[in-house]
Design a protein around this motif. Structure first.
Motif, PDB file in Angstrom:
ATOM      1  N   ASP A   1       0.832  -1.204   0.000  1.00  0.00           N
ATOM      2  CA  ASP A   1       0.000   0.000   0.000  1.00  0.00           C
ATOM      3  C   ASP A   1       0.867   1.255   0.000  1.00  0.00           C
ATOM      4  N   ILE A   2       0.260   2.346  -0.434  1.00  0.00           N
ATOM      5  CA  ILE A   2       0.919   3.653  -0.428  1.00  0.00           C
ATOM      6  C   ILE A   2       0.181   4.536   0.572  1.00  0.00           C
ATOM      7  N   GLY A   3       0.890   4.976   1.585  1.00  0.00           N
ATOM      8  CA  GLY A   3       0.325   5.897   2.563  1.00  0.00           C
ATOM      9  C   GLY A   3       0.822   7.303   2.301  1.00  0.00           C
ATOM     10  N   VAL A   4       0.016   8.294   2.655  1.00  0.00           N
ATOM     11  CA  VAL A   4       0.389   9.696   2.468  1.00  0.00           C
ATOM     12  C   VAL A   4       0.148  10.442   3.778  1.00  0.00           C
ATOM     13  N   LEU A   5       1.110  11.271   4.169  1.00  0.00           N
ATOM     14  CA  LEU A   5       0.952  12.176   5.298  1.00  0.00           C
ATOM     15  C   LEU A   5       0.798  13.582   4.749  1.00  0.00           C
ATOM     16  N   ILE A   6      -0.263  14.248   5.170  1.00  0.00           N
ATOM     17  CA  ILE A   6      -0.553  15.587   4.666  1.00  0.00           C
ATOM     18  C   ILE A   6      -0.921  16.482   5.831  1.00  0.00           C
ATOM     19  N   GLY A   7      -0.643  17.758   5.694  1.00  0.00           N
ATOM     20  CA  GLY A   7      -0.977  18.714   6.733  1.00  0.00           C
ATOM     21  C   GLY A   7      -0.240  20.013   6.478  1.00  0.00           C
TER      22      GLY A   7
ATOM     23  N   LEU B   1       9.663   2.302   1.175  1.00  0.00           N
ATOM     24  CA  LEU B   1      10.135   3.470   0.448  1.00  0.00           C
ATOM     25  C   LEU B   1       9.489   4.714   1.059  1.00  0.00           C
ATOM     26  N   LEU B   2      10.318   5.707   1.377  1.00  0.00           N
ATOM     27  CA  LEU B   2       9.844   6.958   1.958  1.00  0.00           C
ATOM     28  C   LEU B   2      10.105   8.093   0.973  1.00  0.00           C
ATOM     29  N   LEU B   3       9.090   8.919   0.724  1.00  0.00           N
ATOM     30  CA  LEU B   3       9.202  10.021  -0.240  1.00  0.00           C
ATOM     31  C   LEU B   3       8.800  11.318   0.451  1.00  0.00           C
ATOM     32  N   ASP B   4       9.737  12.272   0.518  1.00  0.00           N
ATOM     33  CA  ASP B   4       9.506  13.533   1.228  1.00  0.00           C
ATOM     34  C   ASP B   4       9.275  14.659   0.229  1.00  0.00           C
ATOM     35  N   GLU B   5       8.002  15.013   0.016  1.00  0.00           N
ATOM     36  CA  GLU B   5       7.599  16.083  -0.911  1.00  0.00           C
ATOM     37  C   GLU B   5       8.362  15.989  -2.233  1.00  0.00           C
ATOM     38  N   PRO B   6       8.320  14.850  -2.913  1.00  0.00           N
ATOM     39  CA  PRO B   6       9.173  14.657  -4.086  1.00  0.00           C
ATOM     40  C   PRO B   6       8.800  15.505  -5.289  1.00  0.00           C
TER      41      PRO B   6
ATOM     42  N   THR C   1       3.403  15.099   1.645  1.00  0.00           N
ATOM     43  CA  THR C   1       3.100  16.215   0.750  1.00  0.00           C
ATOM     44  C   THR C   1       2.235  17.224   1.486  1.00  0.00           C
ATOM     45  N   HIS C   2       2.177  18.426   0.945  1.00  0.00           N
ATOM     46  CA  HIS C   2       1.234  19.429   1.454  1.00  0.00           C
ATOM     47  C   HIS C   2       0.106  19.643   0.443  1.00  0.00           C
TER      48      HIS C   2
ATOM     49  N   GLU D   1      -2.206  15.816  -4.957  1.00  0.00           N
ATOM     50  CA  GLU D   1      -1.175  14.783  -5.000  1.00  0.00           C
ATOM     51  C   GLU D   1      -1.544  13.631  -4.079  1.00  0.00           C
ATOM     52  N   ALA D   2      -1.974  13.972  -2.872  1.00  0.00           N
ATOM     53  CA  ALA D   2      -2.324  12.942  -1.886  1.00  0.00           C
ATOM     54  C   ALA D   2      -3.439  12.051  -2.409  1.00  0.00           C
ATOM     55  N   PHE D   3      -4.482  12.654  -2.989  1.00  0.00           N
ATOM     56  CA  PHE D   3      -5.610  11.883  -3.506  1.00  0.00           C
ATOM     57  C   PHE D   3      -5.186  11.031  -4.705  1.00  0.00           C
ATOM     58  N   ALA D   4      -4.245  11.547  -5.505  1.00  0.00           N
ATOM     59  CA  ALA D   4      -3.824  10.836  -6.709  1.00  0.00           C
ATOM     60  C   ALA D   4      -2.986   9.608  -6.383  1.00  0.00           C
ATOM     61  N   ILE D   5      -2.217   9.658  -5.300  1.00  0.00           N
ATOM     62  CA  ILE D   5      -1.234   8.595  -5.069  1.00  0.00           C
ATOM     63  C   ILE D   5      -1.572   7.680  -3.907  1.00  0.00           C
ATOM     64  N   GLY D   6      -2.371   8.133  -2.938  1.00  0.00           N
ATOM     65  CA  GLY D   6      -2.496   7.413  -1.684  1.00  0.00           C
ATOM     66  C   GLY D   6      -3.617   6.379  -1.617  1.00  0.00           C
TER      67      GLY D   6
END
Length: 367
Positions: free
Chosen positions: A31-37, A158-163, A194-195, A199-204
């Motif tokens: 799964d792909i998780g996204v942190l947003i805020g 795999l960790l991605l920081d605002e890529p 991501t902020h 992007e969050a909706f597209a990938i997570g």
């Protein structure tokens, strides 16, 4: 769970508030998780703690069932088998694409490295760029090379920081869809910061909304939008307003009365006794408000924002309350006009009433 974070806190000396405050969530394999805020909410600190770049003050982190932080354990970053993709790509400018990707594959023979480089570059759609230098590539291509390098050693996470933060706005959402496809094809488990909500909706697969170090909700995009767990999530995600309402019991149903009239029965609502006098606020999204010339309720157009297929109208009712509405763009009314509107609400979400005399617009997406 492939990744399990339990009651994790990260504290810094001389800071009163924890950067990450008792966060708990799980991420399934593949799964792909996204942190947003908002900026400063703790999402990057949380990502760094999972990578091993920050020490946990409390709680624990498990990756593939192995405890890597907490309980006196701190596994160093190089032993966590975690790949990272950064905002600035971090490609070596003096190495061609193939050698950049090969750099992430230690302890392999030349033939093994060459085969893996070819495999991951084909996966990211850059099979013909092995001899190119980073400066010869577009921003999107450089990002995919960075992703290939992170995938090359087969990390367990795999960790991605605002890529995508350095890319053009129009490219971000398209690349987010592409990266999601690449990660799914690779069978990778990933956590993405991501902020940007699009992007969050597209990938997570799962999205976590953070604020002031706390994780308010960890859910899929649909649930975050239609069933926000807290007022902050409702405010942060999407367009809408908090409108005053009164809950009344009518037989076996709870009826939600608003300035737009009664909403659909509040089957998911609490009983009126949950609020003093049944007085509360309901979340009204822009897509909950329908333009209808025959509707008895009229509203004045205060502002309009053209968004291609639709307008986003900001509307004021005769009561002074403000609502937002998505209206097809061929309904091109002028600011100052009064138009008919009605509510068409599928999910009634209630909150404690605040002191503000009228609903105020919340608009998190760019207009």
């Amino acid at each position: 769970m492939h990744v399990q974070v339990d009651r994790l806190s990260v504290r810094y000396p001389r800071r009163e508030r924890a950067a990450v405050d008792s966060v708990t969530f799980g991420l399934r394999t593949g799964d792909i998780g996204v942190l947003i805020g908002p900026s400063g909410c703790g999402k990057t600190t949380l990502l760094r703690a999972i990578a091993g770049l920050e020490r946990a003050s409390e709680g624990e982190i498990r990756i593939s069932s192995q405890r890597v932080a907490g309980g006196g354990v701190h596994v160093p970053p190089e032993r966590r088998r975690v790949g990272m993709v950064f905002q600035d790509y971090a490609l070596f400018p003096h190495l061609d694409v193939a050698r950049n990707v090969a750099f992430g594959i230690p302890g392999a023979t030349r033939a093994q490295r060459d085969a893996r480089v070819a495999e991951v570059l084909a996966l990211v759609g850059l099979a013909d760029t092995q001899g190119a230098m980073p400066h010869e590539l577009s921003g999107g291509q450089q990002q995919r090379v960075a992703l290939a390098r992170a995938l090359a050693p087969r990390p367990q996470l795999l960790l991605l920081d605002e890529p995508f933060s350095n890319l053009d706005v129009d490219l971000r959402e398209r690349l987010a869809h592409e990266i999601r496809g690449i990660l799914k094809a690779a069978g990778a488990t990933a956590l993405f910061v991501t902020h940007d909500q699009l992007e969050a909706f597209a990938i997570g697969d799962e999205i976590g909304v953070m604020h002031e170090g706390r994780l308010h909700q960890w859910d899929d995009a649909y649930t975050l939008y239609h069933r926000p767990a807290t007022r902050f999530v409702a405010d942060f995600i999407g367009h809408g307003v908090f409108a005053r309402a009164t809950l009344k019991q009518v037989g076996n149903q709870v009826v939600v009365h608003t300035a737009l009239g009664p909403l659909a029965d509040g089957a998911e609502c609490p009983l009126p006794s949950a609020f003093a006098g049944g007085q509360c606020e309901v979340l009204l999204r822009a897509d909950d408000i329908v333009h209808d010339d025959d509707a008895p309720v009229k509203a004045e157009i205060l502002r309009k924002a053209f968004r291609g297929s639709e307008f986003l109208y900001t509307l004021r009712l005769a009561t002074g309350e403000v609502v937002l509405a998505h209206v097809p763009s061929h309904h091109d009314h002028k600011v100052g006009e009064w138009i008919g509107i009605r509510a068409q609400v599928d999910h009634v979400v209630t909150f404690q009433r605040e002191a503000s005399p009228a609903a105020a617009p919340i608009a998190s997406f760019p207009v």
